[in-house]
Design a protein around this motif. Structure first.
Motif, short mmCIF file in Angstrom:
data_model
loop_
_atom_site.label_atom_id
_atom_site.label_comp_id
_atom_site.label_asym_id
_atom_site.label_seq_id
_atom_site.Cartn_x
_atom_site.Cartn_y
_atom_site.Cartn_z
N ALA A 13 0.13 -0.89 0.35
CA ALA A 13 -0.05 0.02 -0.28
C ALA A 13 0.46 1.01 0.31
N ARG A 14 2.16 1.03 0.50
CA ARG A 14 2.72 2.80 1.24
C ARG A 14 4.17 2.00 0.14
N SER A 15 5.20 2.00 0.74
CA SER A 15 5.74 1.89 0.49
C SER A 15 7.37 0.78 1.59
N PRO A 16 8.50 0.58 1.38
CA PRO A 16 8.91 -0.84 2.42
C PRO A 16 9.19 -0.08 3.75
N GLU A 17 10.07 1.17 2.88
CA GLU A 17 10.11 2.04 4.79
C GLU A 17 9.83 2.28 5.74
N ARG A 18 7.87 2.49 4.84
CA ARG A 18 6.37 2.84 6.00
C ARG A 18 6.43 1.45 6.46
N ALA A 19 6.74 0.52 5.77
CA ALA A 19 6.27 -0.40 6.27
C ALA A 19 6.77 -1.03 7.99
N LYS A 20 8.24 -0.74 7.88
CA LYS A 20 8.96 -0.98 9.17
C LYS A 20 9.10 -0.09 9.37
N GLU A 21 8.93 1.04 9.29
CA GLU A 21 8.22 1.88 10.31
C GLU A 21 7.01 1.31 10.84
N VAL A 22 6.09 1.28 10.45
CA VAL A 22 4.76 0.46 10.65
C VAL A 22 4.97 -0.74 12.30
N LEU A 23 5.83 -1.57 11.32
CA LEU A 23 6.14 -2.57 11.79
C LEU A 23 7.14 -2.50 13.22
N ILE A 24 8.26 -1.72 13.36
CA ILE A 24 8.23 -1.24 15.25
C ILE A 24 7.13 -0.92 15.68
N LYS A 25 6.79 0.21 15.38
CA LYS A 25 6.11 0.79 16.53
C LYS A 25 4.53 -0.52 16.74
N PHE A 26 4.56 -0.92 15.79
CA PHE A 26 3.20 -2.06 16.39
C PHE A 26 4.02 -2.96 17.49
N PHE A 27 4.72 -3.59 17.18
CA PHE A 27 5.93 -5.05 17.91
C PHE A 27 6.60 -4.06 18.91
N THR A 28 6.23 -2.77 19.59
CA THR A 28 7.47 -2.38 20.07
C THR A 28 6.57 -2.13 21.11
N VAL A 29 4.53 -2.04 20.52
CA VAL A 29 4.00 -1.97 21.60
C VAL A 29 3.23 -3.25 22.25
N PHE A 30 3.19 -3.91 20.92
CA PHE A 30 2.76 -5.50 20.71
C PHE A 30 3.25 -6.16 22.13
N ASN A 31 4.80 -6.53 21.75
CA ASN A 31 5.52 -7.25 22.92
C ASN A 31 5.51 -6.61 24.42
N SER A 32 5.69 -4.86 24.36
CA SER A 32 5.08 -4.27 25.19
C SER A 32 4.28 -5.10 26.05
N ILE A 33 2.73 -5.02 25.67
CA ILE A 33 1.92 -5.31 26.36
C ILE A 33 2.14 -6.74 26.50
N LEU A 34 2.79 -7.87 25.62
CA LEU A 34 2.62 -9.35 25.90
C LEU A 34 3.69 -9.11 27.56
N SER A 35 4.73 -8.80 26.91
CA SER A 35 5.66 -9.16 28.12
C SER A 35 4.84 -8.55 29.89
N ILE A 36 4.35 -7.16 29.99
CA ILE A 36 3.21 -7.44 31.05
C ILE A 36 2.58 -8.61 30.97
N PHE A 37 1.55 -8.67 29.96
CA PHE A 37 0.54 -9.46 30.47
C PHE A 37 1.55 -10.75 31.57
N PHE A 38 2.62 -11.43 30.25
CA PHE A 38 2.64 -12.66 30.90
C PHE A 38 3.78 -12.29 32.00
N LEU A 39 3.94 -11.18 32.22
CA LEU A 39 5.19 -11.15 33.71
C LEU A 39 3.65 -11.39 34.90
#
Length: 113
Positions: A31-57
Motif C-alpha cells: 500500500a505504501r513503501s517498504p520503508e513505511r512498512a518497517k516503521e509500522v512494524l517497529i511501532k506495532f511490535f514495540t507496543v504489542f510485545n510490551s503488552i505481551l511482556s506485561i501480561f506474561f509478567l
C-alpha cells in the motif's frame, strides 16, 4: 534440558508473531513503501510485545504466588519469548534509525494561537 523443552512449548507464539510480521509488512509495503512498512512494524511490535511482556509478567507472578509450578514454567517461557521479541524490536529500531537518519526529522503538527 527442561528449559529448552519449555521454550519449545512457546513455539506457537513465535510462529504467530512471525506470520503477523509478514502480513503487516507485505500489506503496508504494497500500500505504501517498504520503508513505511518497517516503521509500522517497529511501532506495532514495540507496543504489542510490551503488552505481551506485561501480561506474561503478571501471569508469572500470579502463578508464583499461587505455587502452581507447571503454569509458572509455561508462563516464564512465554515471558522469555515476549521479552526477547521486544529486545529484537528495539535493536531493529536502532538499526533503522541509524540507516535512516531523516526518520527522526519528521514534520510535526503545528497549531496556531
Amino acid at each position: 534440558m527442561a528449559l529448552v523443552a519449555r521454550l519449545l512449548q512457546s513455539l506457537p507464539l513465535v510462529i504467530v508473531l512471525v506470520i503477523l510480521a509478514l502480513v503487516i509488512y507485505f500489506v503496508v509495503s504494497w500500500a505504501r513503501s517498504p520503508e513505511r512498512a518497517k516503521e509500522v512494524l517497529i511501532k506495532f511490535f514495540t507496543v504489542f510485545n510490551s503488552i505481551l511482556s506485561i501480561f506474561f509478567l503478571l501471569a508469572t507472578a500470579y502463578a508464583f504466588f499461587e505455587g502452581n509450578q507447571p503454569v509458572l514454567e509455561l508462563t516464564v517461557s512465554f515471558l522469555v519469548v515476549a521479552v526477547l521479541a521486544l529486545v529484537i524490536t528495539r535493536i531493529c529500531r536502532w538499526r533503522f534509525v541509524k540507516n535512516h537518519p531523516h526518520y527522526m526529522d519528521k514534520s510535526q503538527r503545528v497549531t496556531f494561537l
